[in-house]
Structure formats: structure tokens, C-alpha cells
Design an enzyme around this catalytic site. Structure first.
Site, short mmCIF file in Angstrom:
data_model
loop_
_atom_site.label_atom_id
_atom_site.label_comp_id
_atom_site.label_asym_id
_atom_site.label_seq_id
_atom_site.Cartn_x
_atom_site.Cartn_y
_atom_site.Cartn_z
N MET A 87 -8.78 8.47 0.09
CA MET A 87 -9.63 8.88 1.03
C MET A 87 -9.94 10.42 0.84
O MET A 87 -9.32 11.09 0.53
CB MET A 87 -8.70 8.82 2.30
CG MET A 87 -8.41 7.30 2.59
SD MET A 87 -7.24 7.22 4.14
CE MET A 87 -6.71 5.54 4.25
N MET A 117 -11.79 -5.59 5.12
CA MET A 117 -11.08 -4.57 5.98
C MET A 117 -10.95 -5.22 7.42
O MET A 117 -11.84 -5.66 8.06
CB MET A 117 -11.65 -3.27 6.05
CG MET A 117 -11.78 -2.49 5.01
SD MET A 117 -10.12 -1.86 4.01
CE MET A 117 -9.26 -1.36 6.09
N SER A 166 0.81 -1.10 -0.08
CA SER A 166 0.08 -0.04 0.08
C SER A 166 0.73 1.17 -0.03
O SER A 166 1.81 1.42 0.74
CB SER A 166 -1.08 0.04 1.31
OG SER A 166 -1.50 1.32 1.41
C1 DX5 Z 1 -6.23 1.65 5.74
C2 DX5 Z 1 -5.89 1.39 4.16
C3 DX5 Z 1 -4.77 0.21 3.96
C4 DX5 Z 1 -3.48 0.63 4.90
C5 DX5 Z 1 -3.23 -0.78 5.44
O1 DX5 Z 1 -7.45 2.20 5.65
O2 DX5 Z 1 -7.10 0.86 3.54
O3 DX5 Z 1 -4.57 -0.09 2.70
O4 DX5 Z 1 -2.55 1.21 3.68
O5 DX5 Z 1 -2.10 -0.35 6.25
P1 DX5 Z 1 -1.22 -1.32 6.93
O6 DX5 Z 1 -0.74 -2.59 6.15
O7 DX5 Z 1 -0.20 -0.67 7.69
O8 DX5 Z 1 -2.22 -1.97 7.98
ZN ZN Z 2 -6.50 -0.16 1.47
#
Ligand code: DX5
Ligand code: ZN
Length: 219
Positions: free
Chosen positions: A39, A139, A10
Site C-alpha cells: 500500500m 475486492m 494476508s
Molecule cells: C485489504 C487487503 C486485504 C486484507 C484482508 O485492503 O487487500 O488483503 O489483508 O483482510 P481481512 O481478511 O481481515 O479482511
Molecule cells: Zn489484499
């Protein structure tokens, strides 16, 4: 036979002033995709970037662009993400009333259509759209920020979706996003995940090639 696990680092955990370097790091690590977190400061309490960023990244890479829209009313701006060159376009069930329609629209453009649910949404809410969806993004943290700890109760959702697709002979991808690291990954893979998003664990790792290799070997 071992299945191929897709790793999608990411960009949220990258340095935003060095996106080209981060793109190369991802490519050199042998990860197959780049996860791009959009976002809007409304659906989630954070703001990142929009379709222009994705368009610019498209110009410098052939990796799978795995776009995760954390925005209200994604139908209003979906065309800009389609035009930007997304390969997988995932929006939130909680942010869109007519998700069935939007999934079909994305698919009609030749792009993989994805739906995501936050930890408080029951996985059964997805049942009516499971026959039209290409990617389900579970998620495993509350969306908005990188570096949070995985919420273990969400892992059961992966198991449900894996059993459901075997039962009904469906072939959607199960993606997992949030708190994925070398410690949590085995439980996630055991539950049936196909694509793993990793932000802080990937960018925080000194040896990214080894990180990706180790996860792929667990698949
Ligand atoms: C959070 C994002 C993720 C984020 C994950 O809202 O959707 O894609 O980058 O980050 P890690 O892997 O650090 O939990
Ligand atoms: Zn994400």
C-alpha cells in the site's frame, strides 16, 4: 471432482516485527500461498511495505507469493516486484491506464499477471482484458485495511466471472479479498472462487491448521 481451493493468508494481519514466525505459521497451516499487501498511502489511505520485504520473504519460503499492489501507477515500480520473486503479481485496474500492456509485460517475465477491482468498479470493466489475465482479485471490502466486513453485493462479480470463463473457455483464477471468514466463505466458494485471501480470520484463529482444513473441505 472437488477443485483445490488455494488459501492465501494476508501478512497485513501479522505482527510486522515477526515476519519469519508468521511465514512459518502460514506454512505449518497447510495454506499454499502468502498474500502480500503493498500500500502506497495514495491509492489507499494506508502504507505497508515495498519490494524489499517481498525479497526477504522469498529467501525464507517456497510458498506462492501472491502480491497485491495497491499503488498508483504500478508500471513505474513493477520491475522491483518481479525481481523480488513474486509468483502472482496483481495490480488495480483503477490505478493504471494501460492495464492490458502491463498484464502482458508481467506475463512476459514468466509471472502470473493479476488485476484487481475495488467494490465500486463494475465487473464488466474487466471484459476487454479477460483473455490476457491469469488472476482476477475481486475486492470484497474497500482496500486499505484488514478486519472489515464483506460487502455482499461484490459476490455477484465472482459468479459473473465464473460463468464468463466457462462460456469463453478461459482459465483465469478468481481470487477474493476482504472479509473472508468461516461464515462468509461458503457463499464465496459457491459463486466460483478459487483463491481466498484471509487476514484477520486466519491470524485471529487459534487453530490455523483447522481453519485452513475447514475451508479446503468446503471447496
Ligand atoms: C485489504 C487487503 C486485504 C486484507 C484482508 O485492503 O487487500 O488483503 O489483508 O483482510 P481481512 O481478511 O481481515 O479482511
Ligand atoms: Zn489484499
Amino acid at each position: 471432482m472437488k477443485k483445490e481451493i488455494i488459501i492465501s493468508p494476508s501478512m497485513l494481519s501479522a505482527n510486522f516485527t515477526e515476519i519469519d514466525k508468521a511465514t512459518n505459521l502460514i506454512k505449518d497451516s497447510n495454506a499454499q500461498a502468502i498474500h502480500l499487501d503493498v500500500m502506497d498511502g495514495h491509492f489507499v489511505p494506508n502504507l505497508t511495505f515495498g519490494s524489499q520485504m517481498i525479497k526477504d520473504i522469498r529467501k525464507i519460503t517456497d510458498l506462492i507469493l501472491d502480491v497485491h499492489l495497491m499503488i498508483e501507477k504500478p508500471e513505474l515500480s513493477i520491475d522491483s516486484y518481479i525481481d523480488a520473486g513474486a509468483d502472482i503479481l496483481t495490480f488495480h485496474l483503477e490505478a493504471c491506464t494501460h492495464s492490458h500492456r502491463l498484464l502482458q509485460y508481467i506475463k512476459s517475465k514468466g509471472i502470473k499477471a493479476g488485476i484487481s477491482i475495488v467494490p465500486s468498479t463494475p465487473v464488466e470493466m474487466l471484459i476487454p482484458i479477460l483473455d490476457v489475465v491469469d488472476n482476477i482479485l475481486i475486492m470484497t471490502v474497500n482496500p486499505g485495511f484488514g478486519g472489515q466486513s464483506l460487502i455482499h453485493s461484490c459476490v455477484e462479480k465472482i459468479d459473473f466471472l465464473d460463468k464468463y470463463r466457462k462460456d469463453k473457455n478461459l482459465n483465469y483464477i478468481i481470487s477474493v479479498d476482504g472479509g473472508v471468514n468461516l461464515v462468509t466463505v461458503s457463499g464465496i466458494l459457491k459463486a466460483g472462487a478459487d483463491l481466498l485471501v484471509a487476514g484477520s480470520a486466519f491470524f485471529g484463529s487459534d487453530d490455523k491448521i483447522k481453519f485452513v482444513k475447514e475451508i479446503k473441505q468446503l471447496g
